[in-house]
Structures are given as C-alpha cells and as structure tokens.
Design a protein around this motif. Structure first.
Motif, PDB file in Angstrom:
ATOM      1  N   LEU A  42     -65.995  -0.155  -2.079  1.00  0.00           N
ATOM      2  CA  LEU A  42     -64.569  -0.448  -1.881  1.00  0.00           C
ATOM      3  C   LEU A  42     -63.756  -0.107  -3.128  1.00  0.00           C
ATOM      4  O   LEU A  42     -62.645   0.427  -3.029  1.00  0.00           O
ATOM      5  N   LEU A  43     -64.290  -0.438  -4.307  1.00  0.00           N
ATOM      6  CA  LEU A  43     -63.545  -0.198  -5.552  1.00  0.00           C
ATOM      7  C   LEU A  43     -63.580   1.266  -5.984  1.00  0.00           C
ATOM      8  O   LEU A  43     -62.693   1.719  -6.719  1.00  0.00           O
ATOM      9  N   LYS A  44     -64.589   2.014  -5.557  1.00  0.00           N
ATOM     10  CA  LYS A  44     -64.760   3.406  -6.000  1.00  0.00           C
ATOM     11  C   LYS A  44     -63.583   4.286  -5.585  1.00  0.00           C
ATOM     12  O   LYS A  44     -63.193   5.199  -6.325  1.00  0.00           O
ATOM     13  N   SER A  45     -62.977   3.987  -4.454  1.00  0.00           N
ATOM     14  CA  SER A  45     -61.852   4.819  -4.005  1.00  0.00           C
ATOM     15  C   SER A  45     -60.566   4.514  -4.773  1.00  0.00           C
ATOM     16  O   SER A  45     -59.672   5.351  -4.824  1.00  0.00           O
ATOM     17  N   TYR A  46     -60.462   3.343  -5.400  1.00  0.00           N
ATOM     18  CA  TYR A  46     -59.247   2.963  -6.110  1.00  0.00           C
ATOM     19  C   TYR A  46     -59.343   3.143  -7.624  1.00  0.00           C
ATOM     20  O   TYR A  46     -58.335   3.400  -8.284  1.00  0.00           O
ATOM     21  N   ILE A  47     -60.547   2.955  -8.198  1.00  0.00           N
ATOM     22  CA  ILE A  47     -60.730   3.089  -9.641  1.00  0.00           C
ATOM     23  C   ILE A  47     -61.875   4.046  -9.906  1.00  0.00           C
ATOM     24  O   ILE A  47     -62.537   4.513  -8.975  1.00  0.00           O
ATOM     25  N   SER A  48     -62.139   4.336 -11.146  1.00  0.00           N
ATOM     26  CA  SER A  48     -63.200   5.295 -11.469  1.00  0.00           C
ATOM     27  C   SER A  48     -64.575   4.724 -11.111  1.00  0.00           C
ATOM     28  O   SER A  48     -64.748   3.511 -10.957  1.00  0.00           O
ATOM     29  N   THR A  49     -65.543   5.607 -11.015  1.00  0.00           N
ATOM     30  CA  THR A  49     -66.897   5.211 -10.625  1.00  0.00           C
ATOM     31  C   THR A  49     -67.536   4.307 -11.679  1.00  0.00           C
ATOM     32  O   THR A  49     -68.216   3.333 -11.336  1.00  0.00           O
ATOM     33  N   SER A  50     -67.340   4.618 -12.927  1.00  0.00           N
ATOM     34  CA  SER A  50     -67.948   3.795 -13.983  1.00  0.00           C
ATOM     35  C   SER A  50     -67.357   2.385 -13.993  1.00  0.00           C
ATOM     36  O   SER A  50     -68.070   1.399 -14.194  1.00  0.00           O
ATOM     37  N   THR A  51     -66.061   2.260 -13.762  1.00  0.00           N
ATOM     38  CA  THR A  51     -65.439   0.929 -13.722  1.00  0.00           C
ATOM     39  C   THR A  51     -65.902   0.167 -12.490  1.00  0.00           C
ATOM     40  O   THR A  51     -66.147  -1.046 -12.558  1.00  0.00           O
ATOM     41  N   ALA A  52     -66.024   0.859 -11.358  1.00  0.00           N
ATOM     42  CA  ALA A  52     -66.505   0.206 -10.139  1.00  0.00           C
ATOM     43  C   ALA A  52     -67.943  -0.263 -10.301  1.00  0.00           C
ATOM     44  O   ALA A  52     -68.303  -1.361  -9.854  1.00  0.00           O
ATOM     45  N   SER A  53     -68.779   0.555 -10.969  1.00  0.00           N
ATOM     46  CA  SER A  53     -70.170   0.126 -11.184  1.00  0.00           C
ATOM     47  C   SER A  53     -70.242  -1.045 -12.162  1.00  0.00           C
ATOM     48  O   SER A  53     -71.070  -1.940 -12.006  1.00  0.00           O
ATOM     49  N   LEU A  54     -69.355  -1.067 -13.155  1.00  0.00           N
ATOM     50  CA  LEU A  54     -69.314  -2.200 -14.080  1.00  0.00           C
ATOM     51  C   LEU A  54     -68.908  -3.481 -13.352  1.00  0.00           C
ATOM     52  O   LEU A  54     -69.500  -4.547 -13.577  1.00  0.00           O
ATOM     53  N   CYS A  55     -67.919  -3.383 -12.472  1.00  0.00           N
ATOM     54  CA  CYS A  55     -67.516  -4.549 -11.670  1.00  0.00           C
ATOM     55  C   CYS A  55     -68.660  -5.010 -10.770  1.00  0.00           C
ATOM     56  O   CYS A  55     -68.881  -6.219 -10.603  1.00  0.00           O
ATOM     57  N   MET A  56     -69.380  -4.056 -10.184  1.00  0.00           N
ATOM     58  CA  MET A  56     -70.517  -4.405  -9.328  1.00  0.00           C
ATOM     59  C   MET A  56     -71.575  -5.150 -10.133  1.00  0.00           C
ATOM     60  O   MET A  56     -72.112  -6.164  -9.674  1.00  0.00           O
ATOM     61  N   VAL A  57     -71.878  -4.671 -11.313  1.00  0.00           N
ATOM     62  CA  VAL A  57     -72.889  -5.331 -12.153  1.00  0.00           C
ATOM     63  C   VAL A  57     -72.435  -6.744 -12.524  1.00  0.00           C
ATOM     64  O   VAL A  57     -73.227  -7.693 -12.489  1.00  0.00           O
ATOM     65  N   LEU A  58     -71.178  -6.905 -12.886  1.00  0.00           N
ATOM     66  CA  LEU A  58     -70.667  -8.227 -13.262  1.00  0.00           C
ATOM     67  C   LEU A  58     -70.691  -9.212 -12.092  1.00  0.00           C
ATOM     68  O   LEU A  58     -70.951 -10.399 -12.275  1.00  0.00           O
TER      69      LEU A  58
END
Length: 147
Positions: A42-58
């Motif tokens: 869901l976040l990958k389409s709105y923000i960069s992939t690295s930021t979305a993966s960081l949010c997923m990890v958190l």
C-alpha cells in the motif's frame, strides 16, 4: 560415532512445530507478515520503496519481539504486564514490617529494666515509711518492759 546432547532439565525444551520454530513463534511471525506485507504494497505506490520497506520493518518489529524475547522463562507480554503492575498499578511505597526474635528480646529487656526500676523505687519508699517511729522495728510488744 554420532551423539546427541540431551539437556539435563527437560522442562525447558520447547516443542518445535515447523521450520524449527515453536507454535508461538509461527503465530507471531505469521501475524507480523499479515500486517507488514500489505502495508508495504500500500505504501509503495505513495512513497519510495526503501521508505515503505522501513515502515514495514518498524510495524513488524513488535511481532518479532513478542515471538523471540523471553526473560526468566516468561514471554514478552508477561514481562510487560509485570512491569506495568510494578510501575503504575501497585503502590510505590511498600513498608517492610517484621517482628524478628532479636527485636522481641530487645523490647522484653527494656520492659524488664523498667519494671525493675519501678520495683526498686517502691522498695525504697517502704523502708522510709513515715508512720513508723524511729525505734520501731515492727516487732509486737508482749506487755513486758524492755530490759
């Protein structure tokens, strides 16, 4: 020759279900994946992939913590429950009261000293009784003249 180490305390051995993980770990990892992976897409389409993966990890980190952390044989939620109880629910000041044998003996010794002081004070009053004549020793007279 092959050998296997067997722990001395078998109560600490946990049953592994799949992939050398316990049932608890499987449930926590699975629920973390159910929350984290859709969040990533869901976040990958709105923000960069690295930021979305960081949010997923958190977001998935607490699930991993609940799965793996254990202190003194207690899982993480019991550790948190005990911490909240001690820190916020129970009173901060818990007076320690004891009635040990030494304190009882000490109190008894002081009470005995006080009783002895009172008894000695009363004994000195009896010796100086003002109703007696100075020569009277408390003997009964027989009617005869003292000779």
């Amino acid at each position: 020759m092959a050998y296997v180490n067997v722990p001395k305390d078998l109560s600490k051995v946990k049953t592994k279900v799949m992939f050398n993980l316990t049932k608890r770990q499987l449930i926590c990892f699975g629920s973390g994946a159910l929350v984290g992976v859709p969040l990533f897409f869901l976040l990958k389409s709105y923000i960069s992939t690295s930021t979305a993966s960081l949010c997923m990890v958190l977001v998935m980190l607490p699930f991993f913590l609940f799965a793996m952390y254990e202190k003194n044989g207690q899982p993480f939620e019991k550790v948190i429950h005990n911490y909240v109880q001690v820190r916020f629910v129970r009173p901060k000041h818990r007076p320690y009261q004891t009635d040990n044998f030494y304190a009882v003996l000490d109190r008894q010794y002081h009470l005995d000293k006080e009783v002895q002081r009172i008894v000695c004070k009363n004994d000195t009053k009896k010796k100086a009784d003002p109703r007696r004549a100075p020569g009277d020793r408390g003997r009964h007279r027989t009617g005869e003249a003292d000779g």
